[in-house]
Scaffold this motif. Sequence first.
Motif, mmCIF file in Angstrom:
data_model
loop_
_atom_site.group_PDB
_atom_site.id
_atom_site.type_symbol
_atom_site.label_atom_id
_atom_site.label_comp_id
_atom_site.label_asym_id
_atom_site.label_seq_id
_atom_site.Cartn_x
_atom_site.Cartn_y
_atom_site.Cartn_z
ATOM 1 N N LYS A 232 59.797 43.976 29.972
ATOM 2 C CA LYS A 232 58.963 43.671 31.143
ATOM 3 C C LYS A 232 58.665 44.913 31.970
ATOM 4 N N MET A 233 59.549 45.900 31.905
ATOM 5 C CA MET A 233 59.358 47.125 32.683
ATOM 6 C C MET A 233 58.337 48.072 32.064
ATOM 7 N N MET A 234 57.924 47.813 30.825
ATOM 8 C CA MET A 234 57.110 48.775 30.087
ATOM 9 C C MET A 234 55.624 48.640 30.388
ATOM 10 N N THR A 235 55.278 48.871 31.647
ATOM 11 C CA THR A 235 53.871 48.937 32.050
ATOM 12 C C THR A 235 53.625 50.280 32.724
ATOM 13 N N ASP A 236 52.423 50.788 32.585
ATOM 14 C CA ASP A 236 52.062 52.125 33.070
ATOM 15 C C ASP A 236 51.283 52.009 34.379
ATOM 16 N N VAL A 237 51.901 52.434 35.476
ATOM 17 C CA VAL A 237 51.216 52.408 36.776
ATOM 18 C C VAL A 237 50.652 53.783 37.144
ATOM 19 N N ILE A 238 50.852 54.778 36.270
ATOM 20 C CA ILE A 238 50.434 56.150 36.569
ATOM 21 C C ILE A 238 49.137 56.543 35.863
ATOM 22 N N ALA A 239 49.089 56.364 34.551
ATOM 23 C CA ALA A 239 47.999 56.972 33.778
ATOM 24 C C ALA A 239 47.046 56.004 33.099
ATOM 25 N N GLU A 240 47.546 54.863 32.652
ATOM 26 C CA GLU A 240 46.753 54.010 31.767
ATOM 27 C C GLU A 240 45.416 53.585 32.362
ATOM 28 N N GLN A 241 45.400 53.146 33.612
ATOM 29 C CA GLN A 241 44.158 52.650 34.205
ATOM 30 C C GLN A 241 43.084 53.729 34.291
ATOM 31 N N HIS A 242 43.501 54.995 34.331
ATOM 32 C CA HIS A 242 42.547 56.102 34.416
ATOM 33 C C HIS A 242 42.131 56.615 33.040
ATOM 34 N N ARG A 243 43.034 56.508 32.072
ATOM 35 C CA ARG A 243 42.783 57.092 30.759
ATOM 36 C C ARG A 243 42.164 56.131 29.754
ATOM 37 N N LYS A 244 42.298 54.850 29.976
ATOM 38 C CA LYS A 244 41.846 53.904 28.950
ATOM 39 C C LYS A 244 40.332 53.946 28.741
ATOM 40 N N VAL A 245 39.607 54.534 29.693
ATOM 41 C CA VAL A 245 38.157 54.675 29.520
ATOM 42 C C VAL A 245 37.821 55.599 28.348
ATOM 43 N N LEU A 246 38.784 56.427 27.929
ATOM 44 C CA LEU A 246 38.579 57.333 26.804
ATOM 45 C C LEU A 246 38.849 56.660 25.459
ATOM 46 N N LEU A 247 39.365 55.428 25.495
ATOM 47 C CA LEU A 247 39.832 54.749 24.282
ATOM 48 C C LEU A 247 38.996 53.497 24.010
ATOM 49 N N PRO A 248 38.004 53.586 23.125
ATOM 50 C CA PRO A 248 37.194 52.413 22.804
ATOM 51 C C PRO A 248 38.048 51.236 22.328
ATOM 52 N N ARG A 249 37.818 50.071 22.903
ATOM 53 C CA ARG A 249 38.459 48.793 22.555
ATOM 54 C C ARG A 249 39.944 48.749 22.926
ATOM 55 N N PHE A 250 40.325 49.537 23.889
ATOM 56 C CA PHE A 250 41.731 49.522 24.302
ATOM 57 C C PHE A 250 42.143 48.149 24.830
ATOM 58 N N ASP A 251 41.356 47.578 25.737
ATOM 59 C CA ASP A 251 41.712 46.278 26.311
ATOM 60 C C ASP A 251 41.742 45.183 25.254
ATOM 61 N N ASP A 252 40.809 45.243 24.303
ATOM 62 C CA ASP A 252 40.816 44.268 23.200
ATOM 63 C C ASP A 252 42.089 44.401 22.376
ATOM 64 N N ALA A 253 42.500 45.646 22.121
ATOM 65 C CA ALA A 253 43.706 45.885 21.326
ATOM 66 C C ALA A 253 44.942 45.360 22.048
ATOM 67 N N ARG A 254 44.998 45.599 23.349
ATOM 68 C CA ARG A 254 46.129 45.082 24.113
ATOM 69 C C ARG A 254 46.194 43.550 24.025
ATOM 70 N N GLU A 255 45.049 42.909 24.267
ATOM 71 C CA GLU A 255 45.017 41.444 24.249
ATOM 72 C C GLU A 255 45.425 40.890 22.887
ATOM 73 N N ALA A 256 44.946 41.524 21.813
ATOM 74 C CA ALA A 256 45.270 41.048 20.470
ATOM 75 C C ALA A 256 46.757 41.183 20.180
ATOM 76 N N CYS A 257 47.352 42.304 20.554
ATOM 77 C CA CYS A 257 48.771 42.517 20.273
ATOM 78 C C CYS A 257 49.654 41.630 21.146
ATOM 79 N N MET A 258 49.328 41.522 22.421
ATOM 80 C CA MET A 258 50.145 40.696 23.315
ATOM 81 C C MET A 258 50.059 39.225 22.917
#
Length: 317
Positions: A232-258
């Motif tokens: 439950k602690m493994m969430t990124d409050v520092i970098a992810e929200q700013h960097r995920k724009v560089l990663l096509p389909r990042f949100d889709d990948a997260r949703e699929a894995c979770m």
Amino acid sequence: MTAKTTKAFAPASIGNVSLGFDLLGAALQPIDGTQLGDWVEVTDASAFSLSVDGNFADRLPPGIENNIVTKCYTFFQNKLTSIHKAQLNVKVHLHKALPIGSGLGSSASSIVAAFYALNEHAGKAFSEDALLTMMGELEGQISGSVHYDNVAPSYIGGLVLMTGQASPIAAKLPCFDNWYWVVCYSGITVSTAEARRLLPKQYALSDTLDFGRQLSVFVHCLYTQNETLAAKMMTDVIAEQHRKVLLPRFDDAREACMSNNALAFGISGSGPTVFAIARELDEAKTMQAWLEKEYIQNSDGFSHICQLDDKGTTLIS
């Protein structure tokens, strides 16, 4: 007389591990036995030379003088002189198996393998912390700042916490042996230096409190083996929200894995590699299949189901 040869392999790594920006790193070992990392060979010779091969050798900067392994060699020679030891007369070979700008600690793997091989060849002239300091300095030349969350796990293995001290620089943490780490490299390149420039210069007090709380609780959970709370602690409050724009389909990948029971999902280092953690191998395989089909962007991309590589850098006979 046969020339003395020393060959070292340094594994790939996950930097940050989502919740531990610049402070946590994890070394990876694919469960199918694939060597995921770079190796460097040092051989006695009359004059220095560098040769390179491997799947991603052609992506390196042109010119021997621009190769990070050459920089490691020069740096190491100067350090030998500073402690009044004879310099090495060697040639060096780099096997470049990790893609550059992948988020798998590619530059760190080359740096660690080079310094490890050079140090072994020199009769272990430098201690672990002294060698780690050199590794961090060279990594900083590439990324724009000194950090150890790739070089340290690649060197000493396992899940590693950076101490912020001169000695020890890093401390190995316990983890959960049943965790499978699914990593997927999309095939595109993300510059670590550019990814760092995307980050804010200042953070809200609430974010820094969340960061400290999560990391503290996570480390506690590792020692008490509280797997559920650790995940439950493994969430990124520092970098992810700013960097995920560089990663096509990042949100889709997260949703699929979770949705397939991932315990955690995040960016490996600066990306574009992502990682998911599964408790069951079948679940890991399901996540891997989705990522291979939907997240990979080109023929350079790949994925592996891994566990932690507890050995770190090793000599290859």
